[in-house]
Design a protein around this motif. Structure first.
Motif, mmCIF file in Angstrom:
data_model
loop_
_atom_site.group_PDB
_atom_site.id
_atom_site.type_symbol
_atom_site.label_atom_id
_atom_site.label_comp_id
_atom_site.label_asym_id
_atom_site.label_seq_id
_atom_site.Cartn_x
_atom_site.Cartn_y
_atom_site.Cartn_z
ATOM 1 N N ALA A 35 0.840 -1.198 0.000
ATOM 2 C CA ALA A 35 0.000 0.000 0.000
ATOM 3 C C ALA A 35 0.870 1.240 0.000
ATOM 4 O O ALA A 35 2.000 1.232 0.499
ATOM 5 C CB ALA A 35 -0.925 0.000 1.215
ATOM 6 N N PHE A 36 0.303 2.322 -0.547
ATOM 7 C CA PHE A 36 1.039 3.573 -0.685
ATOM 8 C C PHE A 36 0.100 4.747 -0.400
ATOM 9 O O PHE A 36 -1.118 4.623 -0.506
ATOM 10 C CB PHE A 36 1.602 3.713 -2.102
ATOM 11 C CG PHE A 36 2.390 2.527 -2.561
ATOM 12 C CD1 PHE A 36 3.748 2.437 -2.317
ATOM 13 C CD2 PHE A 36 1.766 1.478 -3.223
ATOM 14 C CE1 PHE A 36 4.477 1.325 -2.729
ATOM 15 C CE2 PHE A 36 2.474 0.370 -3.637
ATOM 16 C CZ PHE A 36 3.840 0.288 -3.394
ATOM 17 N N TYR A 37 0.722 5.882 -0.049
ATOM 18 C CA TYR A 37 -0.038 7.121 0.097
ATOM 19 C C TYR A 37 0.533 8.131 -0.892
ATOM 20 O O TYR A 37 1.742 8.316 -0.972
ATOM 21 C CB TYR A 37 0.046 7.673 1.523
ATOM 22 C CG TYR A 37 -0.809 8.911 1.694
ATOM 23 C CD1 TYR A 37 -2.178 8.811 1.909
ATOM 24 C CD2 TYR A 37 -0.253 10.186 1.592
ATOM 25 C CE1 TYR A 37 -2.977 9.937 2.022
ATOM 26 C CE2 TYR A 37 -1.042 11.316 1.701
ATOM 27 C CZ TYR A 37 -2.399 11.187 1.929
ATOM 28 O OH TYR A 37 -3.188 12.306 2.022
ATOM 29 N N PRO A 48 3.817 -0.808 8.253
ATOM 30 C CA PRO A 48 3.095 -1.961 7.721
ATOM 31 C C PRO A 48 1.686 -1.589 7.262
ATOM 32 O O PRO A 48 1.106 -0.619 7.748
ATOM 33 C CB PRO A 48 3.036 -2.901 8.921
ATOM 34 C CG PRO A 48 2.992 -1.975 10.109
ATOM 35 C CD PRO A 48 3.866 -0.809 9.734
ATOM 36 N N PHE A 49 1.168 -2.373 6.335
ATOM 37 C CA PHE A 49 -0.205 -2.223 5.872
ATOM 38 C C PHE A 49 -1.032 -3.294 6.575
ATOM 39 O O PHE A 49 -1.009 -4.458 6.191
ATOM 40 C CB PHE A 49 -0.260 -2.382 4.353
ATOM 41 C CG PHE A 49 -1.648 -2.321 3.774
ATOM 42 C CD1 PHE A 49 -2.508 -1.279 4.092
ATOM 43 C CD2 PHE A 49 -2.083 -3.303 2.885
ATOM 44 C CE1 PHE A 49 -3.788 -1.217 3.547
ATOM 45 C CE2 PHE A 49 -3.353 -3.240 2.333
ATOM 46 C CZ PHE A 49 -4.204 -2.208 2.660
ATOM 47 N N VAL A 101 -8.451 -5.445 -0.199
ATOM 48 C CA VAL A 101 -7.175 -5.503 -0.915
ATOM 49 C C VAL A 101 -6.200 -6.411 -0.166
ATOM 50 O O VAL A 101 -5.526 -7.260 -0.770
ATOM 51 C CB VAL A 101 -6.580 -4.093 -1.085
ATOM 52 C CG1 VAL A 101 -5.177 -4.163 -1.693
ATOM 53 C CG2 VAL A 101 -7.487 -3.233 -1.964
ATOM 54 N N ARG A 102 -6.161 -6.258 1.145
ATOM 55 C CA ARG A 102 -5.254 -7.093 1.949
ATOM 56 C C ARG A 102 -5.632 -8.567 1.858
ATOM 57 O O ARG A 102 -4.750 -9.441 1.803
ATOM 58 C CB ARG A 102 -5.291 -6.637 3.414
ATOM 59 C CG ARG A 102 -4.187 -7.254 4.258
ATOM 60 C CD ARG A 102 -2.851 -6.657 3.892
ATOM 61 N NE ARG A 102 -1.736 -7.347 4.526
ATOM 62 C CZ ARG A 102 -1.006 -8.275 3.923
ATOM 63 N NH1 ARG A 102 -1.275 -8.640 2.684
ATOM 64 N NH2 ARG A 102 -0.005 -8.846 4.545
ATOM 65 N N LEU A 113 -2.918 -1.076 -2.910
ATOM 66 C CA LEU A 113 -3.769 0.073 -2.606
ATOM 67 C C LEU A 113 -2.939 1.347 -2.682
ATOM 68 O O LEU A 113 -1.819 1.394 -2.176
ATOM 69 C CB LEU A 113 -4.353 -0.071 -1.202
ATOM 70 C CG LEU A 113 -5.319 1.039 -0.787
ATOM 71 C CD1 LEU A 113 -6.757 0.583 -1.016
ATOM 72 C CD2 LEU A 113 -5.136 1.428 0.682
ATOM 73 N N VAL A 114 -3.484 2.369 -3.321
ATOM 74 C CA VAL A 114 -2.884 3.700 -3.306
ATOM 75 C C VAL A 114 -3.931 4.649 -2.741
ATOM 76 O O VAL A 114 -4.996 4.814 -3.320
ATOM 77 C CB VAL A 114 -2.465 4.168 -4.713
ATOM 78 C CG1 VAL A 114 -1.860 5.571 -4.636
ATOM 79 C CG2 VAL A 114 -1.472 3.194 -5.328
ATOM 80 N N GLU A 115 -3.651 5.238 -1.593
ATOM 81 C CA GLU A 115 -4.601 6.141 -0.943
ATOM 82 C C GLU A 115 -4.201 7.591 -1.198
ATOM 83 O O GLU A 115 -3.012 7.923 -1.236
ATOM 84 C CB GLU A 115 -4.632 5.879 0.560
ATOM 85 C CG GLU A 115 -5.647 6.733 1.307
ATOM 86 C CD GLU A 115 -5.790 6.356 2.778
ATOM 87 O OE1 GLU A 115 -6.593 7.005 3.477
ATOM 88 O OE2 GLU A 115 -5.086 5.416 3.226
ATOM 89 N N THR A 116 -5.184 8.437 -1.401
ATOM 90 C CA THR A 116 -4.931 9.866 -1.523
ATOM 91 C C THR A 116 -6.098 10.628 -0.931
ATOM 92 O O THR A 116 -7.174 10.057 -0.690
ATOM 93 C CB THR A 116 -4.695 10.278 -2.987
ATOM 94 O OG1 THR A 116 -4.166 11.595 -3.046
ATOM 95 C CG2 THR A 116 -5.983 10.234 -3.797
#
Length: 276
Positions: A35-37, A48-49, A101-102, A113-116
């Motif tokens: 996962a990323f932001y 960790p995600f 997603v996990r 996952l990419v969160e914004t």
């Protein structure tokens, strides 16, 4: 000599400023990681995600099944929808978007996952260009989306979802949460506007129509609320009394998954246990 001294001073100032400046961020490898932001500075790994376990989410079985099916299709390279998760606060919209997603990652699917935040929408075309170069699949997650009155961002997002120059790439799907079914509130003034009122309302509703899958989350009944607590309590080895759990919700003025989890935190604290 004076010029040499001046040059030395300038060099010392430049060296000092260089030491004070933060080092450039290390590029994030979007081909790996869970996962990323994404923000104005670029992408950062979320490590960790560890979202809540998918199986622990209770009282939203239909929403879980439909989102899991859609996400699995996307991870497999099949046709899949952009998704709007709307409804009551604290009923698991954000938790579900992340945990699904996990869950698929645990099954070996190459999806991330990419969160914004919704105030970074103008930066999404740049993100899309980056993600389009990757072979893996992504869920772009925007939590609690909202727009100021008169904002052009709803139209910008509509363009990204369907047919615009900055349309999101095929390996990306948007999962967006909102407390409102149509994201943008309908104002009574729009309905009373004597100048083409239908067009004003249709323009507002057009954004939510771009999501092929819309999942509603409603306030928990007393039965659902207690079932959520029972599931959490079992997972963490905690005992509880229904009367005490209901009193907790009454004191907070609502029944939801979030309130249920807060009660579990309270129970663990009373028992001297950690939930980590």
């Amino acid at each position: 000599m004076a010029d040499e001294g001046k040059n030395d001073d300038l060099k010392r100032i430049a060296d000092a400023l260089e030491r004070l400046a933060p080092p450039p961020p290390t590029p994030v490898d979007l081909a790996s990681g869970d996962a990323f932001y994404w923000d104005a500075a670029g992408a950062k790994a979320i490590d960790p995600f560890e979202p809540i376990d998918f199986d622990l989410l209770t009282g939203i079985d239909l929403q879980k099944a439909r989102l899991l099916d859609n996400t699995k299709r996307h991870a497999s390279g099949h046709a899949a929808h952009d998704v709007l998760l709307w409804g009551s606060r604290g009923m698991g919209k954000s938790a579900l978007a992340k945990s699904v997603v996990r869950a698929l990652q645990a099954q070996g699917e190459d999806i991330a996952l990419v969160e914004t935040a919704s105030d970074h929408l103008e930066k999404l075309p740049a993100l899309f260009e980056i993600l389009a170069r990757e072979k893996r699949r992504f869920i772009l997650f925007i939590d609690d989306i909202g727009f100021a009155e008169g904002s052009s961002e709803p139209r910008m997002l509509r363009s990204m979802l369907e047919g615009g120059a900055s349309e999101r790439p095929a390996n990306v799907r948007l999962y967006v949460t909102s407390n409102r079914r149509h994201i943008v509130p309908r104002q009574m003034s729009e309905q009373d506007d004597p100048i083409n009122p239908r067009d004003a309302v249709d323009d507002q509703l057009a954004l939510s129509d771009r999501f092929g899958l819309r999942l509603g989350f409603h306030a928990a009944s007393q039965v659902d609320y207690l079932a959520i607590i029972a599931r959490y309590a079992e997972a963490h080895g905690l005992a509880f009394e229904s009367e005490d759990a209901l009193l907790w919700s009454k004191q907070r003025g609502s029944r939801s998954g979030r309130v249920a989890w807060q009660y579990i935190v309270e129970l663990a604290g009373r028992a001297g246990k950690s939930l980590a």
